[in-house]
Motif scaffolding. Structure first.
Motif, short mmCIF file in Angstrom:
data_model
loop_
_atom_site.label_atom_id
_atom_site.label_comp_id
_atom_site.label_asym_id
_atom_site.label_seq_id
_atom_site.Cartn_x
_atom_site.Cartn_y
_atom_site.Cartn_z
N VAL A 94 0.87 -1.17 0.00
CA VAL A 94 0.00 0.00 0.00
C VAL A 94 0.92 1.23 0.00
N GLY A 146 -0.83 -4.98 3.63
CA GLY A 146 -2.27 -4.84 3.78
C GLY A 146 -2.75 -4.92 5.22
N GLY A 186 -5.91 -1.71 1.87
CA GLY A 186 -5.22 -2.79 2.58
C GLY A 186 -5.87 -4.14 2.35
N VAL A 198 -5.00 -5.50 -1.28
CA VAL A 198 -3.67 -6.03 -1.57
C VAL A 198 -3.41 -7.39 -0.94
#
Length: 128
Positions: free
Chosen positions: A58, A76, A119, A122
């Motif tokens: 992120v 994440g 988050g 991912v």
């Protein structure tokens, strides 16, 4: 980099990719001066230290400290945990967040929700 306390610099020319820069102070991002070389380069999660492949990172924006650019990132689960904790602190005291009609107008509250969602997108495999 040496570990010392320093004033948090304003982000350089580029904010985080998926949420507003105003969210960063609420996430408890470490001082840039305290980041390791891998943290500053975006190769590891700034909170847990896990190595980050690009697809599992992120983006926390581009930051400038003493003429040096840093590109911190998070895994994440770490960003989800921090955004959730920050929302729990921010939302009860924010009249805009408490308003069912206008909650999306709060830059911080809606930005923290966006950070949570990024988050989750991912993936799992976090630092802890």
């Amino acid at each position: 980099m040496a570990h010392r306390t320093a004033a948090r610099p304003a982000p350089a020319g580029r904010p985080p990719a998926d949420f507003p820069a105003e969210v960063l102070p609420h996430l408890g991002m470490p001082a840039l001066i305290a980041l390791t070389a891998d943290d500053a380069a975006g190769r590891t999660c700034i909170w847990g230290g896990r190595a980050l492949p690009l697809a599992a990172a992120v983006d926390l924006g581009e930051h400038l400290l003493d003429g040096v650019l840093a590109f911190p990132q998070s895994c994440g689960p770490c960003i989800v945990r921090r955004a959730t904790d920050a929302l729990a602190v921010h939302s009860p005291d924010c009249p805009t967040c408490r308003d069912r009609e206008r909650w999306t107008e709060c830059t911080v509250g809606y930005g923290l929700l966006s950070a949570q969602r990024q988050g989750l997108r991912v993936g799992r495999g976090g630092c802890r």
